[in-house]
Enzyme design. Structure first.
Site, PDB file in Angstrom:
ATOM      1  N   ARG A  61      37.414  50.299  57.008  1.00 50.84           N
ATOM      2  CA  ARG A  61      36.489  49.808  55.871  1.00 50.84           C
ATOM      3  C   ARG A  61      36.999  50.448  54.529  1.00 50.84           C
ATOM      4  O   ARG A  61      36.728  49.647  53.620  1.00 50.84           O
ATOM      5  CB  ARG A  61      35.203  50.611  56.529  1.00 50.84           C
ATOM      6  CG  ARG A  61      34.034  50.411  55.336  1.00 50.84           C
ATOM      7  CD  ARG A  61      32.688  50.378  55.794  1.00 50.84           C
ATOM      8  NE  ARG A  61      31.652  50.072  55.135  1.00 50.84           N
ATOM      9  CZ  ARG A  61      31.039  51.315  54.441  1.00 50.84           C
ATOM     10  NH1 ARG A  61      31.261  52.518  54.905  1.00 50.84           N
ATOM     11  NH2 ARG A  61      30.081  50.933  53.561  1.00 50.84           N
ATOM     12  N   HIS A  65      37.514  48.032  51.217  1.00 51.08           N
ATOM     13  CA  HIS A  65      36.797  48.193  50.112  1.00 51.08           C
ATOM     14  C   HIS A  65      37.763  48.344  48.990  1.00 51.08           C
ATOM     15  O   HIS A  65      37.690  48.088  47.871  1.00 51.08           O
ATOM     16  CB  HIS A  65      35.933  49.507  50.228  1.00 51.08           C
ATOM     17  CG  HIS A  65      34.702  49.268  50.639  1.00 51.08           C
ATOM     18  ND1 HIS A  65      33.495  49.815  50.519  1.00 51.08           N
ATOM     19  CD2 HIS A  65      34.120  48.613  51.757  1.00 51.08           C
ATOM     20  CE1 HIS A  65      32.512  49.465  50.922  1.00 51.08           C
ATOM     21  NE2 HIS A  65      32.938  48.475  51.876  1.00 51.08           N
ATOM     22  N   ASN A  93      27.789  54.316  47.665  1.00 53.07           N
ATOM     23  CA  ASN A  93      29.215  54.236  48.130  1.00 53.07           C
ATOM     24  C   ASN A  93      29.077  54.163  49.693  1.00 53.07           C
ATOM     25  O   ASN A  93      30.218  53.978  50.203  1.00 53.07           O
ATOM     26  CB  ASN A  93      29.880  55.311  47.501  1.00 53.07           C
ATOM     27  CG  ASN A  93      29.064  56.600  48.018  1.00 53.07           C
ATOM     28  OD1 ASN A  93      28.269  56.599  49.009  1.00 53.07           O
ATOM     29  ND2 ASN A  93      29.493  57.814  47.340  1.00 53.07           N
ATOM     30  N   HIS A 192      33.416  45.043  62.540  1.00 54.62           N
ATOM     31  CA  HIS A 192      31.804  45.567  62.973  1.00 54.62           C
ATOM     32  C   HIS A 192      31.956  45.770  64.432  1.00 54.62           C
ATOM     33  O   HIS A 192      30.888  46.300  64.960  1.00 54.62           O
ATOM     34  CB  HIS A 192      30.720  44.738  62.404  1.00 54.62           C
ATOM     35  CG  HIS A 192      30.628  44.833  60.949  1.00 54.62           C
ATOM     36  ND1 HIS A 192      29.683  44.185  60.241  1.00 54.62           N
ATOM     37  CD2 HIS A 192      31.383  45.491  60.055  1.00 54.62           C
ATOM     38  CE1 HIS A 192      29.985  44.420  58.942  1.00 54.62           C
ATOM     39  NE2 HIS A 192      30.893  45.273  58.753  1.00 54.62           N
TER      40      HIS A 192
HETATM   41  C1  HEM Z   1      31.413  40.311  55.409  1.00 57.94           C
HETATM   42  C2  HEM Z   1      30.988  41.070  54.602  1.00 57.94           C
HETATM   43  C3  HEM Z   1      30.395  42.795  55.145  1.00 57.94           C
HETATM   44  C4  HEM Z   1      29.676  43.237  54.813  1.00 57.94           C
HETATM   45  C5  HEM Z   1      28.126  42.694  54.117  1.00 57.94           C
HETATM   46  C6  HEM Z   1      29.685  44.684  55.198  1.00 57.94           C
HETATM   47  C7  HEM Z   1      28.680  45.600  55.266  1.00 57.94           C
HETATM   48  C8  HEM Z   1      28.778  46.959  55.733  1.00 57.94           C
HETATM   49  C9  HEM Z   1      27.717  47.681  55.658  1.00 57.94           C
HETATM   50  C10 HEM Z   1      26.599  47.801  55.022  1.00 57.94           C
HETATM   51  C11 HEM Z   1      28.061  48.865  56.746  1.00 57.94           C
HETATM   52  C12 HEM Z   1      27.445  50.136  57.101  1.00 57.94           C
HETATM   53  C13 HEM Z   1      27.881  51.417  56.043  1.00 57.94           C
HETATM   54  C14 HEM Z   1      27.202  52.464  56.440  1.00 57.94           C
HETATM   55  O1  HEM Z   1      25.775  52.281  56.798  1.00 57.94           O
HETATM   56  O2  HEM Z   1      27.302  53.742  56.159  1.00 57.94           O
HETATM   57  C15 HEM Z   1      29.407  48.391  57.077  1.00 57.94           C
HETATM   58  C16 HEM Z   1      30.138  49.292  58.256  1.00 57.94           C
HETATM   59  C17 HEM Z   1      31.309  49.006  58.380  1.00 57.94           C
HETATM   60  N1  HEM Z   1      32.123  48.002  57.886  1.00 57.94           N
HETATM   61 FE1  HEM Z   1      31.454  46.115  57.007  1.00 57.94          FE
HETATM   62  N2  HEM Z   1      30.830  44.695  55.700  1.00 57.94           N
HETATM   63  C18 HEM Z   1      31.474  43.405  55.782  1.00 57.94           C
HETATM   64  C19 HEM Z   1      32.744  43.180  56.045  1.00 57.94           C
HETATM   65  C20 HEM Z   1      33.504  43.959  56.487  1.00 57.94           C
HETATM   66  C21 HEM Z   1      35.195  43.972  56.767  1.00 57.94           C
HETATM   67  C22 HEM Z   1      35.877  42.689  56.201  1.00 57.94           C
HETATM   68  C23 HEM Z   1      35.676  44.982  57.386  1.00 57.94           C
HETATM   69  C24 HEM Z   1      37.172  45.567  57.609  1.00 57.94           C
HETATM   70  C25 HEM Z   1      37.996  44.407  57.969  1.00 57.94           C
HETATM   71  C26 HEM Z   1      34.491  45.771  57.604  1.00 57.94           C
HETATM   72  C27 HEM Z   1      34.621  47.079  58.271  1.00 57.94           C
HETATM   73  C28 HEM Z   1      33.346  47.901  58.395  1.00 57.94           C
HETATM   74  C29 HEM Z   1      33.450  49.160  59.251  1.00 57.94           C
HETATM   75  C30 HEM Z   1      34.565  49.309  60.190  1.00 57.94           C
HETATM   76  C31 HEM Z   1      32.355  49.850  59.293  1.00 57.94           C
HETATM   77  C32 HEM Z   1      31.792  51.185  60.030  1.00 57.94           C
HETATM   78  C33 HEM Z   1      32.009  52.249  59.167  1.00 57.94           C
HETATM   79  C34 HEM Z   1      31.670  53.420  59.613  1.00 57.94           C
HETATM   80  O3  HEM Z   1      31.443  53.502  60.894  1.00 57.94           O
HETATM   81  O4  HEM Z   1      31.329  54.778  59.002  1.00 57.94           O
HETATM   82  N3  HEM Z   1      33.485  45.289  57.091  1.00 57.94           N
HETATM   83  N4  HEM Z   1      30.157  47.087  56.517  1.00 57.94           N
HETATM   84  C1  NAG Z   2      28.781  59.069  46.924  1.00 53.99           C
HETATM   85  O1  NAG Z   2      28.053  59.229  45.898  1.00 53.99           O
HETATM   86  C2  NAG Z   2      27.529  60.481  45.741  1.00 53.99           C
HETATM   87  C3  NAG Z   2      26.730  60.431  44.376  1.00 53.99           C
HETATM   88  O2  NAG Z   2      27.248  59.777  43.461  1.00 53.99           O
HETATM   89  C4  NAG Z   2      28.305  61.578  45.689  1.00 53.99           C
HETATM   90  O3  NAG Z   2      27.843  62.756  45.724  1.00 53.99           O
HETATM   91  C5  NAG Z   2      28.933  61.362  47.261  1.00 53.99           C
HETATM   92  O4  NAG Z   2      30.026  62.452  47.195  1.00 53.99           O
HETATM   93  C6  NAG Z   2      29.941  60.065  47.209  1.00 53.99           C
HETATM   94  N1  NAG Z   2      30.519  60.107  48.515  1.00 53.99           N
HETATM   95  C7  NAG Z   2      31.924  60.209  48.639  1.00 53.99           C
HETATM   96  C8  NAG Z   2      32.292  59.715  50.186  1.00 53.99           C
HETATM   97  O5  NAG Z   2      32.532  59.916  47.660  1.00 53.99           O
END
Ligand code: HEM
Ligand code: NAG
Ligand code: NAG
Ligand code: NAG
Ligand code: NAG
Ligand code: NAG
Ligand code: NAG
Ligand code: NAG
Length: 323
Positions: A61, A65, A93, A192
């Protein structure tokens, strides 16, 4: 005769241009300057993943980003300064993590070949290696030669990172603006298959989808009921596995549950609302297809807006631009 020669010359010129455009990154770019660079990244990454199984999700991820904001230039790694709030401090973030591990990889590399390997390349390699730990072999090829940017702005995050409430056309637009196709969108959403999402990113689908206290009708009702046991209300921020029971396993199971209407975010469900995308999502349930396609789409994602040649710099510390 002359016309043929002209054709030949223009084909060669176009060919060379083509190579420069897609090919400014190379295989084993550090072969001469730091022959063990890729081994070191793999070794340090694997040692961290062996004790921290959520790291693959964090890294893949982080790479996404990084690439979607200012290209894959390591800008996601930079700390905020007195002057500017960096990408990693954008609100929300969305729980990026693993920066300390990137710093560890970088410091190991600096011991062996100081000032050679870019932080942007480390992120691309570490994402691949972390996911590959499970398979004990590299799951896709990573081209290298990225250089590091000097700018990271929280204000650029919202316009460049797609939101979990996006519909299909907004997702397509977001990916198209980075030179990626609908095919890449569906394939890369397969990331995902690992990791978690926090309730606040999807609880509207469980409790108040249209403002009438209703659930999203495109979400499997049994699954919605299960999710309501995890996310108790609209403000709950509990983390939920995106691919339940398989959320640490990199596989094609995301596409299996997606096709049962169990995608966690609206952006996941949206992939089924377009005929072409739905066809691809069905296809990708086959793991051999998913692995092949994922590697190819990651290669395209990893080439977005890269700095190469003399552009940018090689940072000494990944969280800080060089003095
Ligand atoms: C298509 C549009 C995408 C959207 C709208 C999206 C949105 C999100 C959101 C909202 C989360 C949850 C974050 C959280 O709650 O901490 C997430 C997690 C994640 N996304 Fe996406 N994502 C997208 C595409 C991608 C792509 C292209 C990748 C990598 C190639 C990716 C990899 C991941 C991974 C691995 C997680 C899990 C992160 C974790 O476990 O901390 N996503 N994504
Ligand atoms: C995300 O943003 C918050 C507030 O701006 C900050 O306190 C936090 O450390 C940030 N998280 C990371 C992983 O940088
Ligand atoms: C960047 O921020 C992190 C978290 O606040 C901190 O641990 C790290 O030391 C900072 N990097 C530098 C070079 O100051
Ligand atoms: C911060 O801003 C000042 C004034 O614009 C500038 O002189 C300085 O170089 C900036 N510092 C950094 C670290 O960007
Ligand atoms: C998708 O979302 C955008 C932005 O919210 C909106 O303008 C558009 O009408 C939506 N498209 C469809 C087909 O619902
Ligand atoms: C996706 O967006 C691109 C660029 O705007 C457009 O050409 C293409 O038709 C769109 N594809 C779909 C399936 O909507
Ligand atoms: C559901 O949404 C409607 C319309 O936005 C709002 O008036 C209502 O307060 C929401 N319900 C809850 C429980 O937040
Ligand atoms: C929402 O649920 C969380 C977790 O169960 C709880 O801590 C919180 O108090 C609840 N908030 C409201 C407004 O009910």
């Amino acid at each position: 005769m002359k016309a043929n020669l002209l054709l030949l010359v223009s084909m060669v010129v176009l060919g060379v241009l083509g190579v420069c455009q897609g090919g400014s990154l190379r295989k084993r770019y550090y072969r001469r300057a730091c022959p063990h660079a890729e081994e070191i990244v793999q070794k340090v990454t694997w040692s961290h993943v062996s004790s921290n199984p959520v790291l693959p999700a964090k890294f893949i991820r982080m790479h996404f980003h990084d690439c979607f904001v200012r290209g894959c230039d390591g800008s996601v790694l930079l700390n905020s300064t007195k002057n500017s709030t960096a990408e990693k401090d954008a609100v929300p973030n969305r729980s990026l993590a693993g920066f300390d591990v990137i710093d560890d990889i970088k410091s190991q590399l600096e011991k062996t070949c100081p000032g050679v390997v870019s932080c942007a390349d480390i992120v691309a390699l570490a994402a691949r290696d972390a996911v590959s730990f499970q398979f004990k072999k590299p799951m896709w090829e990573v081209l290298t030669g990225r250089r590091d940017g000097r700018v990271s702005l929280a204000s650029e995050v919202p316009a460049n990172i797609p939101a979990p409430v996006f519909n299909f056309s907004s997702l397509n637009q977001s990916f198209a603006s980075k030179g990626l196709t609908v095919h890449d969108l569906v394939v890369l959403s397969g990331a995902h298959t690992i990791g978690v999402g926090h309730c606040n990113f999807f609880s509207n689908r469980l409790y108040n989808f249209t403002g009438k206290g209703d659930a999203d009708p495109s979400l499997n009702p049994t699954y919605a009921a299960f999710l309501r046991t995890k996310c108790r209300n609209l403000t709950d921020t509990t983390a939920v596995e995106m691919d339940p029971k398989s959320s640490r396993n990199f596989d094609s199971h995301y596409f299996v549950i997606l096709n049962q209407n169990k995608g966690l975010f609206q952006s996941d469900a949206a992939l089924l609302t377009n005929k072409g995308a739905r066809r691809i999502a069905l296809e990708l349930r086959k793991s051999a297809d998913f692995f092949t396609e994922f590697g190819q789409s990651m290669k395209r994602m990893g080439a977005i807006g890269v700095l190469t040649g003399k552009a940018g710099e090689i940072r000494k510390k990944c969280s800080l631009v060089n003095a």
